[in-house]
Design a protein around this motif. Sequence first.
Motif, mmCIF file in Angstrom:
data_model
loop_
_atom_site.group_PDB
_atom_site.id
_atom_site.type_symbol
_atom_site.label_atom_id
_atom_site.label_comp_id
_atom_site.label_asym_id
_atom_site.label_seq_id
_atom_site.Cartn_x
_atom_site.Cartn_y
_atom_site.Cartn_z
ATOM 1 N N SER A 111 1.090 4.917 -4.557
ATOM 2 C CA SER A 111 1.112 5.506 -5.899
ATOM 3 C C SER A 111 -0.267 5.435 -6.550
ATOM 4 C CB SER A 111 2.142 4.793 -6.771
ATOM 5 O OG SER A 111 1.838 3.421 -6.888
ATOM 6 N N ASP A 112 -1.021 4.361 -6.256
ATOM 7 C CA ASP A 112 -2.373 4.253 -6.815
ATOM 8 C C ASP A 112 -3.271 5.354 -6.267
ATOM 9 O OD1 ASP A 112 -1.637 1.986 -8.215
ATOM 10 O OD2 ASP A 112 -2.278 0.611 -6.629
ATOM 11 N N GLN A 113 -3.097 5.682 -5.002
ATOM 12 C CA GLN A 113 -3.899 6.750 -4.412
ATOM 13 C C GLN A 113 -3.542 8.110 -4.990
ATOM 14 O OE1 GLN A 113 -6.536 6.134 -2.444
ATOM 15 N NE2 GLN A 113 -5.991 4.027 -2.981
ATOM 16 N N ILE A 114 -2.269 8.290 -5.303
ATOM 17 C CA ILE A 114 -1.863 9.556 -5.926
ATOM 18 C C ILE A 114 -2.483 9.682 -7.306
ATOM 19 C CG2 ILE A 114 0.116 10.844 -6.815
ATOM 20 C CD1 ILE A 114 1.755 9.755 -4.510
ATOM 21 N N LEU A 137 -0.233 16.347 1.194
ATOM 22 C CA LEU A 137 -0.890 15.252 0.504
ATOM 23 C C LEU A 137 -1.317 14.163 1.478
ATOM 24 C CD1 LEU A 137 -1.751 13.906 -2.133
ATOM 25 C CD2 LEU A 137 0.554 12.955 -2.324
ATOM 26 N N VAL A 138 -0.455 13.848 2.452
ATOM 27 C CA VAL A 138 -0.795 12.817 3.432
ATOM 28 C C VAL A 138 -2.021 13.237 4.230
ATOM 29 C CG1 VAL A 138 -0.017 11.612 5.505
ATOM 30 C CG2 VAL A 138 1.551 11.940 3.592
ATOM 31 N N GLU A 139 -2.117 14.520 4.577
ATOM 32 C CA GLU A 139 -3.274 15.002 5.313
ATOM 33 C C GLU A 139 -4.534 14.922 4.456
ATOM 34 O OE1 GLU A 139 -2.266 18.873 6.625
ATOM 35 O OE2 GLU A 139 -0.832 18.193 8.120
ATOM 36 N N ARG A 189 -5.225 1.365 1.645
ATOM 37 C CA ARG A 189 -5.238 2.400 0.603
ATOM 38 C C ARG A 189 -4.047 3.325 0.725
ATOM 39 N NH1 ARG A 189 -8.498 6.231 -0.039
ATOM 40 N NH2 ARG A 189 -9.052 6.511 2.137
ATOM 41 N N TYR A 190 -3.728 3.697 1.956
ATOM 42 C CA TYR A 190 -2.603 4.597 2.214
ATOM 43 C C TYR A 190 -2.224 4.445 3.680
ATOM 44 C CZ TYR A 190 -5.845 7.632 4.688
ATOM 45 O OH TYR A 190 -6.749 8.123 5.588
ATOM 46 N N PRO A 191 -1.030 4.870 4.074
ATOM 47 C CA PRO A 191 -0.587 4.710 5.473
ATOM 48 C C PRO A 191 -1.223 5.738 6.401
ATOM 49 C CG PRO A 191 1.146 5.733 4.179
ATOM 50 C CD PRO A 191 0.064 5.360 3.197
ATOM 51 N N ASN A 192 -2.443 5.464 6.852
ATOM 52 C CA ASN A 192 -3.160 6.415 7.700
ATOM 53 C C ASN A 192 -2.561 6.472 9.105
ATOM 54 O OD1 ASN A 192 -4.396 3.702 7.604
ATOM 55 N ND2 ASN A 192 -5.692 4.461 9.252
#
Length: 393
Positions: free
Chosen positions: A144-147, A305-307, A72-75
Amino acid sequence: MKLPAPLRRRGVPAEIGGIVRLDRRTKTLTKRLGPGEIAVIHHSDLDRVSAEALVAAGVSAVVNAVPSVSGRYPNLGPGILLEAGITLIDDAGEDVFTAVREGDRITLDAGLLLDLEGAVVAEGTLMTTDLLESKLEVAREGLSDQIDAFTENTMRYLREEKELLLEGIGVPEIRTQIEGRHVLIVVRGYDYRSDLEALRPYISEYKPLLMGVDGGGDALIEAGYRPDMIIGDMDSCSDATLRCGAEIIVHAYRDGRAPGVERVHDLGLEAVVFPALGTSEDAAMLLADTKGARLLVAVGTHASLVEFLDKGRSGMASTFLTRLRVGPKLVDAKGVSRIYRSQIRGWHLVLLVLAGLLALVTALSFTDVGLAVGSVIVARLRDLVYFLKELLT
């Protein structure tokens, strides 16, 4: 069954053994983990806070029943474990929670979980730096999908909570006086220990109201402070902290359901219920702002945003809007400990003491009292020298 040596990946420990501790809630598990034990978790997109808690517990390995990086995102969590030298077995399957039990001793051999007889009880993927990087690269491509999803959640929260955000409608009455005071809001999140340490002079001088968000209450106690208020769903704050005398605010669902109230009542304590969407840290900021706080100082909260994404909640969009609401009142303590370092050195203090003594001696030498004291000191020194001479001869 053991893997032949040629099949073991280069740089991977041959075997790691230890006692198993398992729980589907990572933050619950970290409270009872001991050094050298093996943590069995169920945590998709392992976040930074959870990974740091596992590292602090001193575990030798982590077995995750689900993928630690879903894409989903780079955790951030898996990288923290690998950097700390902790073995991570990924995607071991749901059955791992029935294949091993609390207190069992197992051995990890590459991606295999072996019992005392050497039989395979579960199997996952051994996470390596190269494998993790490839997974994170795929996750970055889908960011971008998560944003987009984050944006949609933001608009939904704004529609459903506009009365609370804009007018403070729904904020409960409390007994603690907040109006005109500084409020220190502590979340047991990123860098909270170093930020609390850096804020000690501020806390000592301004005496802010101390508000712990769930486990943030424990963080204040650990730092040597007693929280004035504790707010949250009460799933990660210890019983001892809840009994410290702080006013308790239970963050409830928007429909009024508040599972945390039962726990508070079981402890013989009273609680105020605050129904609101979003996170408990959002509720804490909105409560303090609506009740007239002069300044909000946030420790361990989410700022980027990453957090927000790393927290693993679509509802983290509420934090973004909450920060817009409280606006200039909010000061984020995150990074204070990295930005500011005391410039006072030990030799600075020595020079200061010597300068003070020199000034004192100089001042005394020009007064009658100073001359008299000097004469007495000289006489005593002469007596000491005479005594030493007599002692040596």
